[in-house]
Scaffold this active site. Structure first.
Site, PDB file in Angstrom:
ATOM      1  N   CYS A   2       9.117 -21.175   1.947  1.00 42.80           N
ATOM      2  CA  CYS A   2      10.321 -20.666   2.120  1.00 42.80           C
ATOM      3  C   CYS A   2      10.961 -20.350   0.573  1.00 42.80           C
ATOM      4  O   CYS A   2      10.782 -21.219  -0.284  1.00 42.80           O
ATOM      5  CB  CYS A   2      11.212 -21.531   2.804  1.00 42.80           C
ATOM      6  N   ARG A  27       6.165 -16.200  -2.746  1.00 46.23           N
ATOM      7  CA  ARG A  27       6.188 -17.399  -1.966  1.00 46.23           C
ATOM      8  C   ARG A  27       5.433 -17.180  -0.693  1.00 46.23           C
ATOM      9  O   ARG A  27       4.871 -18.252   0.015  1.00 46.23           O
ATOM     10  CB  ARG A  27       7.325 -18.440  -1.948  1.00 46.23           C
ATOM     11  N   TRP A  74       8.921 -19.027   5.441  1.00 47.38           N
ATOM     12  CA  TRP A  74       7.496 -19.133   6.095  1.00 47.38           C
ATOM     13  C   TRP A  74       7.391 -20.192   7.262  1.00 47.38           C
ATOM     14  O   TRP A  74       7.606 -21.311   6.977  1.00 47.38           O
ATOM     15  CB  TRP A  74       6.509 -19.504   4.835  1.00 47.38           C
ATOM     16  N   ASN A  98      13.792 -25.304   2.818  1.00 45.72           N
ATOM     17  CA  ASN A  98      12.425 -25.174   2.495  1.00 45.72           C
ATOM     18  C   ASN A  98      11.601 -26.705   2.679  1.00 45.72           C
ATOM     19  O   ASN A  98      12.392 -27.464   2.029  1.00 45.72           O
ATOM     20  CB  ASN A  98      12.251 -24.847   1.265  1.00 45.72           C
ATOM     21  N   GLY A  99      10.969 -26.719   3.675  1.00 45.38           N
ATOM     22  CA  GLY A  99      10.064 -28.138   3.815  1.00 45.38           C
ATOM     23  C   GLY A  99       9.973 -28.203   5.240  1.00 45.38           C
ATOM     24  O   GLY A  99       9.980 -27.425   6.089  1.00 45.38           O
ATOM     25  N   GLU A 477     -14.750 -19.874  -5.948  1.00 43.19           N
ATOM     26  CA  GLU A 477     -13.417 -19.235  -6.228  1.00 43.19           C
ATOM     27  C   GLU A 477     -13.679 -17.812  -5.683  1.00 43.19           C
ATOM     28  O   GLU A 477     -12.779 -17.158  -5.291  1.00 43.19           O
ATOM     29  CB  GLU A 477     -13.352 -19.394  -7.766  1.00 43.19           C
ATOM     30  N   LYS A 481     -11.245 -16.044  -3.331  1.00 38.96           N
ATOM     31  CA  LYS A 481     -10.532 -14.793  -3.643  1.00 38.96           C
ATOM     32  C   LYS A 481     -10.683 -13.642  -2.609  1.00 38.96           C
ATOM     33  O   LYS A 481      -9.685 -13.074  -2.141  1.00 38.96           O
ATOM     34  CB  LYS A 481     -10.859 -13.999  -4.986  1.00 38.96           C
ATOM     35  N   GLU A 484      -8.982 -14.717   0.918  1.00 39.84           N
ATOM     36  CA  GLU A 484      -7.752 -14.733   0.896  1.00 39.84           C
ATOM     37  C   GLU A 484      -6.975 -13.469   1.004  1.00 39.84           C
ATOM     38  O   GLU A 484      -5.666 -13.392   1.419  1.00 39.84           O
ATOM     39  CB  GLU A 484      -6.942 -15.702  -0.094  1.00 39.84           C
ATOM     40  N   HIS A 500     -31.239 -24.723   2.303  1.00 42.18           N
ATOM     41  CA  HIS A 500     -31.019 -25.950   3.182  1.00 42.18           C
ATOM     42  C   HIS A 500     -30.052 -25.629   4.095  1.00 42.18           C
ATOM     43  O   HIS A 500     -29.249 -26.201   4.635  1.00 42.18           O
ATOM     44  CB  HIS A 500     -30.567 -27.002   2.331  1.00 42.18           C
ATOM     45  N   LYS A 599       2.585 -18.762  -2.238  1.00 41.15           N
ATOM     46  CA  LYS A 599       2.022 -19.069  -3.540  1.00 41.15           C
ATOM     47  C   LYS A 599       2.138 -20.613  -3.833  1.00 41.15           C
ATOM     48  O   LYS A 599       1.104 -21.030  -4.577  1.00 41.15           O
ATOM     49  CB  LYS A 599       3.019 -18.252  -4.471  1.00 41.15           C
TER      50      LYS A 599
HETATM   51  C1  AGP Z   1      -5.496 -19.434  -4.810  1.00 39.72           C
HETATM   52  O1  AGP Z   1      -5.647 -18.033  -5.054  1.00 39.72           O
HETATM   53  C2  AGP Z   1      -4.429 -19.829  -3.707  1.00 39.72           C
HETATM   54  N1  AGP Z   1      -3.219 -19.249  -4.001  1.00 39.72           N
HETATM   55  C3  AGP Z   1      -4.425 -21.521  -3.596  1.00 39.72           C
HETATM   56  O2  AGP Z   1      -5.401 -21.861  -3.347  1.00 39.72           O
HETATM   57  C4  AGP Z   1      -3.799 -22.205  -5.030  1.00 39.72           C
HETATM   58  O3  AGP Z   1      -4.613 -22.171  -5.955  1.00 39.72           O
HETATM   59  C5  AGP Z   1      -3.352 -23.481  -4.492  1.00 39.72           C
HETATM   60  O4  AGP Z   1      -2.640 -23.440  -3.284  1.00 39.72           O
HETATM   61  C6  AGP Z   1      -2.855 -24.399  -5.492  1.00 39.72           C
HETATM   62  O5  AGP Z   1      -1.981 -24.069  -5.931  1.00 39.72           O
HETATM   63  P1  AGP Z   1      -1.306 -24.821  -7.352  1.00 39.72           P
HETATM   64  O6  AGP Z   1      -1.996 -24.347  -8.402  1.00 39.72           O
HETATM   65  O7  AGP Z   1       0.415 -24.086  -7.569  1.00 39.72           O
HETATM   66  O8  AGP Z   1      -1.141 -26.095  -7.219  1.00 39.72           O
END
Ligand code: AGP
Length: 604
Positions: A2, A27, A74, A98-99, A477, A481, A484, A500, A599
């Protein structure tokens, strides 16, 4: 997660609250709302979905107030509906949060038994009722607020309006960030400095347990015991207030293109180009016997790349662990260990919890963070910066390559400090690393290979990414990418693992993306490609020009600049980012704010 904003204004605030919420869109959210004091009464405007829906509500029914709060939600408890959108109101109180209030259920039952009626399914609403109940007992607003806070368990950043208190906003933080901003005859409070950027660059970070009351003249901060406390005023870089897409279609596209500068700026914090020496300010790696890296998501994959370098260059035993798993296995870390957190936001709850676990046991802690005023930055013994600048796209790109660049520099510094290399080799490696920004720029410019491949991948239901050595974390990674931002299922594997199990997935409908520079491991990875092709699989090989001449028949090739293995993870990160980006655009996905994602994940 949030987004929160509050303004004690000298002029109408509704439009400025929305402007601030727009800066918090990165976010991730699924509803939004405002509340303001109009003739002493609370008025609310809320809407499901994106901010444009809230703006439509405001256009039809303007909110004319000079004191107000805003929120992008969120969803954690309760569906993303208008009814569950913040602000939540009970009696004289409006609150945004937020939380997660972990004990909201028993509190809600207690309040219902007291005759309170709830309108939403959220945990947050109990906070409004708790404060209002204390107000009704005749307590002053700040006392009522503190009394309510003492009943809560869980994580929160809260901002509160009180009907009849025209010049007052209250706030509190525990586990979720909150900053106070100073203006001219106005005051602000919000999730981060970016949210306050349009109004001020003079901010005060609240610490866990702090609560604050704010009026036109300033803020009075109290610690978790209710004692008045001063927190340092910081002048944040003006860049944090000026984040625009420019001519790019998405922040992610802009941030991919920002990488040469971000990498260069980050390296300048560790490499002295005049003396060709590399430093690790605050940590002597000769004095530690074990490095424990903790991080989440993309940051964890950066840590995995770092591990190859800390061990191969510096001979430093290094472990990398997903932060959300780390503390639950009671890791056997001794006093000679260093716990290094990697985080773009510096606020990720799982990573913060892992750091605090180590601190409680007397283990030295460090954090490699892009947000230099974040909670992690302020809690660790040593802060290592990345200088990627604000990263708005939810999918991490320039933060990732900046993390890898910083880790590469730190590994070189560690190798020198542990006498594994001499000054000459240190200078050579520093020179190689300083070439990375130019090579990244070349990789970005030379992306013409990718469009036809993105067309094919966009049709796939499943995609596998393969890599060996430091290319294995890059395979993880690349898969992250793609999944997501395009919502295509993708998995990353160590290339040697293919036979395997995963090879059972190989068919003509499943693209296999192989990341393999022409290095010592190329031949082995080439045989994996042949195994796939022999079974009718479709291979996309990301390699350099030399590797392309030795690729098996039938593979599609993406050529990246030839480079020293030391910087291959930095250079080969670009094609995997661009593939994901172009596929997501082809699929019409919300590239910068993918569904369900945030984010910075500030809840565990
Ligand atoms: C990566 O593209 C994502 N947004 C997510 O995996 C992110 O890297 C992860 O949540 C860690 O966030 P941070 O680096 O702010 O701790």
């Amino acid at each position: 997660m949030c987004g929160i904003i509050g303004i004690v204004g000298a002029a109408p605030v509704a439009e400025r609250l929305v402007e601030s919420l727009r800066r918090l869109e990165y976010r991730g959210y699924d509803s939004a709302g405002l509340a303001g004091l109009v003739d002493g009464r609370i008025e609310r405007r809320r809407a499901e979905g994106k901010l444009r829906n809230l703006e439509a509500v405001l256009a039809a029914d303007p909110l004319v107030a000079t004191v107000g709060i805003g929120h992008t939600r969120w969803a954690t408890h309760g569906a993303p509906t208008t009814r569950n959108a913040h602000p939540h109101v009970a009696g004289r109180i409006a609150v945004v949060h937020n939380g997660i209030i972990e004990n909201f259920a028993p509190l809600k039952a207690e309040l219902i038994a007291d005759g309170h009626r709830f309108e939403s399914d959220t945990d947050t609403e109990v906070v409004a009722h708790l404060i209002d109940r204390e107000l009704a007992k005749g307590l002053a607003p700040v006392t009522a607020f503190k009394t309510a806070l003492d009943r809560l368990s869980g994580a929160y950043a809260l901002v509160v309006l009180v009907a009849g208190e025209e010049g007052l906003i209250m706030g509190a933080r525990r586990g979720s960030p909150l900053v106070v901003g100073e203006g001219e005859g106005e005051m602000y409070i919000g999730t981060d400095a970016l949210a306050l950027g349009p109004f001020t660059n003079r901010v005060v970070h609240l610490e866990d347990g702090d609560f604050v009351d704010i009026d036109h003249d300033g803020a009075r901060i109290f610690d978790r015991d209710g004692e008045p406390v001063e927190r340092p005023l910081r002048i944040v870089p003006i860049a944090s207030a000026l984040v625009e897409k420019g001519n790019y279609r998405h922040f992610m596209e802009k941030e991919i293109h920002d990488q040469p500068d971000a990498c260069q700026h980050t390296l300048s914090a560790y490499i002295d180009p005049i003396t060709s020496t590399v430093s690790s300010p605050g940590v002597d790696f000769a004095a530690i016997d074990r490095l424990q890296i903790v991080a989440c998501g993309t940051a964890c994959y950066a840590g995995m790349i770092g591990r190859y370098l800390f061990e191969s260059l510096a001979g430093l035993p290094t472990d990398v662990e997903i932060a959300s798993e780390f503390r639950y296995r009671e890791p056997a870390l001794g006093p000679g260990a260093l716990c290094l957190a990697i985080s773009q936001s510096g606020e990720t709850a799982d990573t913060l919890a892992a750091l605090r676990w180590c601190k409680e046991r007397g283990i030295t802690t460090a954090a490699l963070v892009n947000s230099h005023e974040s909670t992690m930055a302020r809690e660790v013994d040593v802060m290592f910066p990345t200088h990627a600048g604000p990263e708005i796209g939810v999918a991490s790109t320039k933060a990732f390559t900046s993390q890898v660049a910083a880790l590469t520099a730190l590994a070189i510094a560690a190798a020198r400090q542990r006498n594994r290399i001499g000054a000459g080799e240190e200078a050579r490696l520093a020179g190689v690393l300083l070439e990375a920004p130019r090579l990244i720029a070349d990789a970005i410019l030379d992306d013409g290979w990718i469009a036809p491949i993105a067309q094919e991948i966009a049709k796939a239901r499943d995609v596998l990414y393969l890599g060996r050595g430091a290319m294995y974390p890059l395979a993880l990674e690349g898969a992250l990418k793609l999944k997501e931002i395009s919502y295509i299922h993708a998995e990353g594997y160590a290339a040697g693992e293919l036979k395997h199990g995963p090879i059972a997935l190989v068919d003509e409908a499943t693209p296999i993306i192989v990341i393999a520079p022409s290095d010592a491991l190329f031949e082995k990875t080439s045989s994996n490609m042949s195994e796939v092709i022999a079974r009718g699989g479709r291979v996309v090989l990301i390699t350099d020009a030399h590797g392309a001449t030795h690729a098996p028949e039938g593979v599609s090739v993406v050529i990246a600049p030839h480079c020293d293995p030391l910087v291959a993870p930095l250079v080969f990160a670009v094609p995997i980012q661009v593939i994901a980006y172009q596929v997501a655009v082809l699929k019409g996905a919300d590239v910068d704010q993918p569904r369900n994602l945030a984010k910075s994940v500030t809840v565990e």
